[in-house]
Design a protein around this motif. Structure first.
Motif, short mmCIF file in Angstrom:
data_model
loop_
_atom_site.label_atom_id
_atom_site.label_comp_id
_atom_site.label_asym_id
_atom_site.label_seq_id
_atom_site.Cartn_x
_atom_site.Cartn_y
_atom_site.Cartn_z
N VAL A 1 0.89 -1.21 -0.09
CA VAL A 1 0.02 -0.05 0.10
C VAL A 1 0.94 1.40 -0.03
CG1 VAL A 1 -1.75 1.48 1.21
CG2 VAL A 1 -1.77 -1.18 1.21
N LEU A 2 0.46 2.19 -1.00
CA LEU A 2 1.19 3.61 -0.73
C LEU A 2 0.31 4.52 -0.22
CD1 LEU A 2 3.28 5.47 -2.32
CD2 LEU A 2 2.08 5.56 -4.21
N PHE A 3 0.72 5.14 0.73
CA PHE A 3 0.21 6.36 1.61
C PHE A 3 0.05 7.55 0.58
CE2 PHE A 3 1.70 3.60 5.65
CZ PHE A 3 0.05 2.99 5.39
N LEU A 4 -1.04 8.36 0.71
CA LEU A 4 -1.16 9.38 0.26
C LEU A 4 -1.54 10.54 1.12
CD1 LEU A 4 -2.71 8.58 -3.13
CD2 LEU A 4 -0.33 9.22 -2.73
N PRO A 5 -0.81 11.75 1.31
CA PRO A 5 -0.06 12.54 0.22
C PRO A 5 1.25 12.41 0.56
CG PRO A 5 -0.65 13.99 1.96
CD PRO A 5 -1.43 12.78 2.41
N CYS A 6 1.72 11.38 1.26
CA CYS A 6 3.30 11.23 1.89
C CYS A 6 3.74 10.34 0.76
CB CYS A 6 3.39 10.93 3.16
SG CYS A 6 3.07 9.30 3.60
N ARG A 7 3.32 9.59 0.23
CA ARG A 7 3.56 8.54 -0.89
C ARG A 7 4.75 7.60 -0.18
NH1 ARG A 7 4.64 12.25 -6.18
NH2 ARG A 7 2.40 13.21 -6.44
N LEU B 1 -4.12 1.39 10.06
CA LEU B 1 -3.37 2.59 10.62
C LEU B 1 -4.12 3.82 10.14
CD1 LEU B 1 0.28 1.57 9.41
CD2 LEU B 1 -0.69 1.77 11.81
N GLY B 2 -3.92 5.22 10.81
CA GLY B 2 -4.53 6.24 10.32
C GLY B 2 -3.57 7.25 10.12
N GLN B 3 -2.22 7.03 10.51
CA GLN B 3 -1.13 7.91 10.13
C GLN B 3 -0.04 6.99 9.47
OE1 GLN B 3 -0.20 9.80 13.89
NE2 GLN B 3 -1.66 11.40 13.50
N CYS B 4 0.84 7.94 8.68
CA CYS B 4 2.04 7.17 8.18
C CYS B 4 2.83 6.67 9.33
CB CYS B 4 2.66 7.94 7.13
SG CYS B 4 4.12 7.14 6.53
N PRO B 5 3.45 5.52 9.43
CA PRO B 5 4.34 5.05 10.51
C PRO B 5 5.70 5.82 10.43
CG PRO B 5 4.18 3.22 9.18
CD PRO B 5 3.26 4.27 8.56
N LEU B 6 6.13 6.22 9.24
CA LEU B 6 7.38 6.98 9.05
C LEU B 6 7.41 8.32 9.37
CD1 LEU B 6 8.72 5.18 5.74
CD2 LEU B 6 9.26 4.60 8.03
N CYS B 7 6.39 9.19 8.98
CA CYS B 7 6.38 10.54 8.96
C CYS B 7 5.33 10.94 9.94
CB CYS B 7 6.38 11.07 7.54
SG CYS B 7 4.87 10.84 6.68
N ARG B 8 4.40 10.25 10.11
CA ARG B 8 3.38 10.39 11.17
C ARG B 8 2.09 11.58 10.40
NH1 ARG B 8 3.54 6.58 14.29
NH2 ARG B 8 5.42 6.07 15.35
N ASN C 1 -1.16 12.11 8.43
CA ASN C 1 -2.43 11.58 8.48
C ASN C 1 -2.73 11.05 6.99
OD1 ASN C 1 -3.31 12.17 10.96
ND2 ASN C 1 -4.19 14.40 10.33
N ILE C 2 -3.01 9.78 6.82
CA ILE C 2 -3.27 9.35 5.60
C ILE C 2 -4.79 9.50 5.08
CG2 ILE C 2 -3.43 7.02 4.56
CD1 ILE C 2 -1.94 5.72 7.03
N GLN C 3 -4.76 10.37 3.99
CA GLN C 3 -5.87 10.69 3.35
C GLN C 3 -6.48 9.59 2.15
OE1 GLN C 3 -5.26 14.64 2.00
NE2 GLN C 3 -4.59 15.50 3.76
N ASP C 4 -5.67 9.02 1.69
CA ASP C 4 -6.06 7.97 0.81
C ASP C 4 -4.73 6.95 0.56
OD1 ASP C 4 -7.39 6.63 -1.20
OD2 ASP C 4 -7.13 8.07 -2.79
N THR C 5 -5.14 5.89 -0.07
CA THR C 5 -4.07 4.74 -0.15
C THR C 5 -4.11 4.13 -1.88
OG1 THR C 5 -5.62 3.03 0.62
CG2 THR C 5 -4.03 4.07 2.23
N ILE C 6 -2.98 3.41 -2.34
CA ILE C 6 -3.13 3.23 -3.38
C ILE C 6 -2.55 1.40 -3.31
CG2 ILE C 6 -2.14 3.44 -5.79
CD1 ILE C 6 -1.97 6.18 -5.70
N ARG C 7 -3.29 0.76 -3.88
CA ARG C 7 -2.77 -0.67 -4.09
C ARG C 7 -1.51 -0.79 -4.90
NH1 ARG C 7 -1.07 -5.19 -3.23
NH2 ARG C 7 -2.32 -7.10 -2.90
N VAL C 8 -0.54 -1.29 -4.37
CA VAL C 8 0.57 -1.46 -5.46
C VAL C 8 0.88 -2.91 -5.54
CG1 VAL C 8 3.01 -1.05 -5.58
CG2 VAL C 8 1.89 0.49 -4.41
N PHE C 9 1.26 -3.38 -7.04
CA PHE C 9 1.42 -4.60 -7.56
C PHE C 9 3.00 -4.74 -7.88
CE2 PHE C 9 -2.96 -4.05 -7.64
CZ PHE C 9 -3.68 -4.97 -7.06
N TRP C 10 3.69 -5.77 -7.50
CA TRP C 10 5.02 -5.96 -7.73
C TRP C 10 5.17 -6.53 -9.29
CZ3 TRP C 10 8.64 -2.93 -5.23
CH2 TRP C 10 8.39 -2.27 -4.12
#
Length: 233
Positions: free
Chosen positions: A196-202, A214-221, A223-232
């Motif tokens: 999952v890619l967090f937005l807007p912090c990416r 999660l409601g916040q990014c664990p790296l930059c704290r 707030n997560i406004q949206d997410t994008i499913r990533v496929f490797w």
């Protein structure tokens, strides 16, 4: 006259010798005393007969008289003078030939000595050039050895650098693989793959299950406004 008649008889009756003997008798008649004994030849008369008549050079005349008087007290007769002159002339010619040959030999030796000196000088110059060339060749060999040594050192240094570079590449590759593995692993559960890619912090740090909690990014704290499913791939 008895003396000269006996001398004529001893001349082997040769017409030439007889004539010469009679001529000598006539030329010396004024020098015979009453007893028939020959007086000493008059020097002036002999000189007039032989030198002033241009039959013999004065120097040769004096030389012949000097040679004759070594063994005789009187002046020579014409025959004696001619015979002694021929002998001395032959000796003089021989001496002249010897002198000429000696001079020629001396000149030849001088030429040979000069040639030998030139050869010695040429040899010394050649040896000097050869010595210089050998020194230059030795210096060139030493320079080649020095350059070969530097080349060996540079090759070893290059090989060490390549080995170090390979080690660093392998280390970097290992680190990159480790980082990639760390990046591909969920930072929350440490089990699932990051999805999952967090937005807007990416930031891409969690799997789908952990992202839903999660409601916040664990790296930059942030707030997560949206997410994008990533496929490797």
């Amino acid at each position: 006259m008895t003396y000269w008649i006996g001398k004529c008889i001893e001349a082997q009756r040769s017409s030439t010798k007889l004539m010469s003997a009679f001529q000598h008798i006539e030329s010396t008649r004024s020098r015979i005393d009453d007893s028939g004994i020959i007086q000493k030849h008059a020097y002036e008369e002999l000189q007039n007969s032989l030198v002033k008549s241009r039959l013999y050079p004065h120097d040769d005349f004096e030389r012949v008289l000097k040679e004759h008087q070594k063994n005789n007290d009187s002046l020579p007769s014409l025959e004696e003078f001619e015979e002694l002159y021929r002998k001395m002339k032959g000796i003089v010619q021989l001496e002249e030939e010897v002198a000429e040959r000696t001079l020629a030999l001396k000149k030849t030796r001088q030429k040979m000595n000069k040639k030998n000196q030139q050869l010695v000088e040429s040899r010394h110059k050649y040896e000097d050039r050869l010595r210089q060339q050998q020194q230059a060749l030795q210096q060139a060999r030493e320079e080649i050895e020095r350059l070969n040594g530097q080349l060996q050192v540079e090759r070893r240094s290059k090989q060490e650098l390549e080995e170090n570079l390979d080690q660093k590449r392998q280390q970097k590759l290992s680190i990159d693989l480790f980082i990639q593995a760390q990046r591909a692993e969920c930072k929350v559960c440490l089990v699932e793959e990051v999805q999952v890619l967090f937005l807007p912090c990416r930031h891409l740090v969690t799997c789908e299950k952990c992202a839903n909690r999660l409601g916040q990014c664990p790296l930059c704290r942030e707030n997560i406004q949206d997410t994008i499913r990533v496929f490797w791939a």
